[in-house]
Design a protein around this motif. Structure first.
Motif, PDB file in Angstrom:
ATOM      1  N   GLN A 157      -8.724   5.315  -7.713  1.00  0.00           N
ATOM      2  CA  GLN A 157      -8.600   4.229  -8.796  1.00  0.00           C
ATOM      3  C   GLN A 157      -7.838   3.205  -8.583  1.00  0.00           C
ATOM      4  N   LYS A 158      -6.621   3.389  -7.551  1.00  0.00           N
ATOM      5  CA  LYS A 158      -5.997   2.200  -7.308  1.00  0.00           C
ATOM      6  C   LYS A 158      -6.540   1.412  -6.162  1.00  0.00           C
ATOM      7  N   ASN A 159      -7.756   2.115  -5.474  1.00  0.00           N
ATOM      8  CA  ASN A 159      -8.251   1.347  -4.231  1.00  0.00           C
ATOM      9  C   ASN A 159      -7.126   0.944  -3.337  1.00  0.00           C
ATOM     10  N   ILE A 160      -6.602   1.682  -2.826  1.00  0.00           N
ATOM     11  CA  ILE A 160      -5.478   1.578  -1.991  1.00  0.00           C
ATOM     12  C   ILE A 160      -5.952   1.084  -0.494  1.00  0.00           C
ATOM     13  N   SER A 213       4.754   5.358  -5.684  1.00  0.00           N
ATOM     14  CA  SER A 213       4.663   5.149  -7.320  1.00  0.00           C
ATOM     15  C   SER A 213       3.660   6.312  -7.794  1.00  0.00           C
ATOM     16  N   LEU A 214       2.645   6.538  -7.193  1.00  0.00           N
ATOM     17  CA  LEU A 214       2.032   7.771  -7.753  1.00  0.00           C
ATOM     18  C   LEU A 214       2.540   9.029  -8.060  1.00  0.00           C
ATOM     19  N   GLU A 232       0.843  -1.257  -0.002  1.00  0.00           N
ATOM     20  CA  GLU A 232      -0.016   0.266   0.140  1.00  0.00           C
ATOM     21  C   GLU A 232       0.955   1.263   0.157  1.00  0.00           C
ATOM     22  N   GLU A 271       2.315   2.034  -3.265  1.00  0.00           N
ATOM     23  CA  GLU A 271       1.488   2.204  -4.457  1.00  0.00           C
ATOM     24  C   GLU A 271       1.368   3.755  -4.383  1.00  0.00           C
ATOM     25  N   ASP A 321      -6.539   9.629  -8.604  1.00  0.00           N
ATOM     26  CA  ASP A 321      -5.376   8.672  -8.905  1.00  0.00           C
ATOM     27  C   ASP A 321      -5.497   7.702  -7.864  1.00  0.00           C
TER      28      ASP A 321
END
Length: 462
Positions: free
Chosen positions: A411-414, A122-123, A116, A119, A408
């Motif tokens: 959208q990744k649903n972290i 990375s964004l 998590e 992620e 963003d």
């Protein structure tokens, strides 16, 4: 305020603003021999009769230069003076050349310990790659995305979960800090279809407005009047009480509560007028607050720090319980408001938020989370009177970047852990603030104005 390892040196303190004044007021054991300032060299600083020198002149009288400004300005100032003949230190005691290391995406990636967290990083890295980022942000939207996007996404996710946990169904976002936070929280609700705590309100507050209206007796009045201030008597009377009067003592400098006896004498002729004004302000402001129909299912949202405004609101509304949801806060045992305070970005054992990076950059938090109308200073019947804000356009552009990051992230649903994720985000924030910077043009537009405590503003790096 300065660390002990600097006592052995003759110090040239870089800065003549609010931070420098605070340092000087607590530096009797240090050998501060001069101040350094680009614009005001060859003047005498009135607070301690210190000369104001250029960086070149400081090399003739001092052993070291200490950057005496808010942390946001350290990097810009260091880059300006790093070639001077004196070693450059920061007010945390570290040499600037050791504190600032080049920004690398690899080091940013190394902060994360879970999928998590990776992620989130990375964004940020994908965005930096897209804009060809080197070291300085050139537009507000990108700064908003990389620096503030993770902070606001995390806070709104945390806010929804902690509100649900506490049974809070209505949220009062306090002005000015709550203006953009409310927009972001409403955006979270729209994007995620969350429904439990979906009633949000932007509530007009300020220390000047709320503390003033909450005064009940003479003791309350003097607590209000003698609250910390560092500036001129004339500015104090204007900001604290709306009294505009120029006389021989208007430019005299005071520090409260130290100079309380002086202030008591200055205010004596105005007391009858002020108590009548307090009565009038209380009547109108209480009517406004009562129109909100608050109850124990309501919560207050702000950035921080003591919870005093929320306490005053509870008193004015006649509500015993209404928790505050903050970035950071004073949870020390001597703060009577700590029991109704929930904080997002500080560790449980860090009661004073001393290790919270966002807290250390609180002045820039104040600059980012502002509002277009400015600060409410008084109320006349149903109308608020505001002290105008600085240009709000940059804040709107910053919010565009924040909103894009949130899109963003959604959208990744972290997966979100409301205890671990905020601490990780605070670490990311610290790394980004420490190893990146704003361009000179953007840096010049950053303003933080704390007129309540004194007219010593941080503007462009001094």
């Amino acid at each position: 305020m300065l660390p002990k390892n600097l006592k052995q040196y003759k110090i040239a303190l870089y800065g003549t603003g609010r931070f420098a004044r605070k340092i000087l007021s607590q530096a009797e054991e240090y050998q501060i021999v001069a101040l350094v300032d680009q614009k005001n060299a060859n003047e005498v600083y009135p607070f301690m009769d210190l000369p104001v020198l250029s960086i070149e002149e400081a090399g003739n009288v001092a052993d070291i230069v200490v950057i005496g400004t808010g942390e946001m300005y350290w990097r810009v100032i260091y880059e300006r003076i790093c070639d001077c003949k004196l070693p450059v230190y920061l007010i945390n005691g570290m040499q600037a050349k050791e504190y600032f290391k080049p920004f690398t995406k690899e080091k940013l990636s190394g902060i994360s310990d879970s999928r998590e967290e990776s992620e989130i990083v990375s964004l940020i890295i994908e965005r930096l790659n897209k804009i060809g980022f080197k070291e300085a942000f050139q537009v507000w939207q990108e700064w908003g995305y990389a620096i503030w996007g993770p902070v606001v996404w995390c806070f709104t996710e945390w806010l929804y979960r902690i509100s649900e946990e506490k049974g809070v169904t209505r949220l009062f976002f306090l002005s000015r800090d709550g203006f953009l936070l409310k927009k972001a929280y409403d955006f979270l609700l729209a994007q995620t279809k969350k429904t439990f705590c979906s009633n949000t309100y932007y509530v007009i507050t300020s220390r000047r407005l709320t503390y003033y209206a909450a005064i009940e007796n003479e003791e309350d009045f003097w607590n209000y009047a003698l609250y910390y201030y560092n500036g001129s008597i004339g500015d104090y009377l204007g900001e604290r009480f709306g009294i505009v009067e120029k006389n021989l003592c208007s430019d005299a400098q005071i520090v409260l509560p130290r100079d309380g006896s002086i202030v008591r004498k200055v205010l004596a002729p105005y007391l009858a007028m002020l108590f009548a004004d307090i009565k009038e302000q209380k009547k109108w402001y209480k009517a406004y607050l009562q129109s909100l129909n608050a109850d124990v299912r309501c919560g207050v949202v702000d950035t921080g720090f003591t919870g005093q405004i929320a306490h005053s609101l509870r008193a004015l509304m006649g509500i015993g319980y209404m928790p505050s949801f903050l970035f950071y806060g004073n949870k020390n045992k001597d703060n009577i408001h700590r029991e109704q305070m929930e904080t997002c970005f500080q560790e449980k054992n860090d009661s004073g938020a001393q290790h919270c990076s966002l807290r250390r950059f609180s002045f820039i938090v104040e600059a980012v989370f502002s509002a277009p109308c400015g600060t409410a200073v008084m109320m006349n019947e149903s109308q608020f009177k505001y002290k105008p804000s600085v240009d709000f356009r940059k804040n709107e552009l910053i919010y565009e970047g924040i909103k894009k990051f949130m899109e963003d992230a959604f959208q990744k649903n972290i997966a979100f852990d409301k205890y671990q994720m905020p601490l990780f985000i605070d670490k990311v924030f610290e790394y980004m603030m420490r190893h990146t910077r704003l361009s000179e043009d953007l840096q010049a537009d950053i303003r933080w104005e704390d007129e309540w405590s004194g007219r010593q503003y941080e503007k462009r790096s001094a």
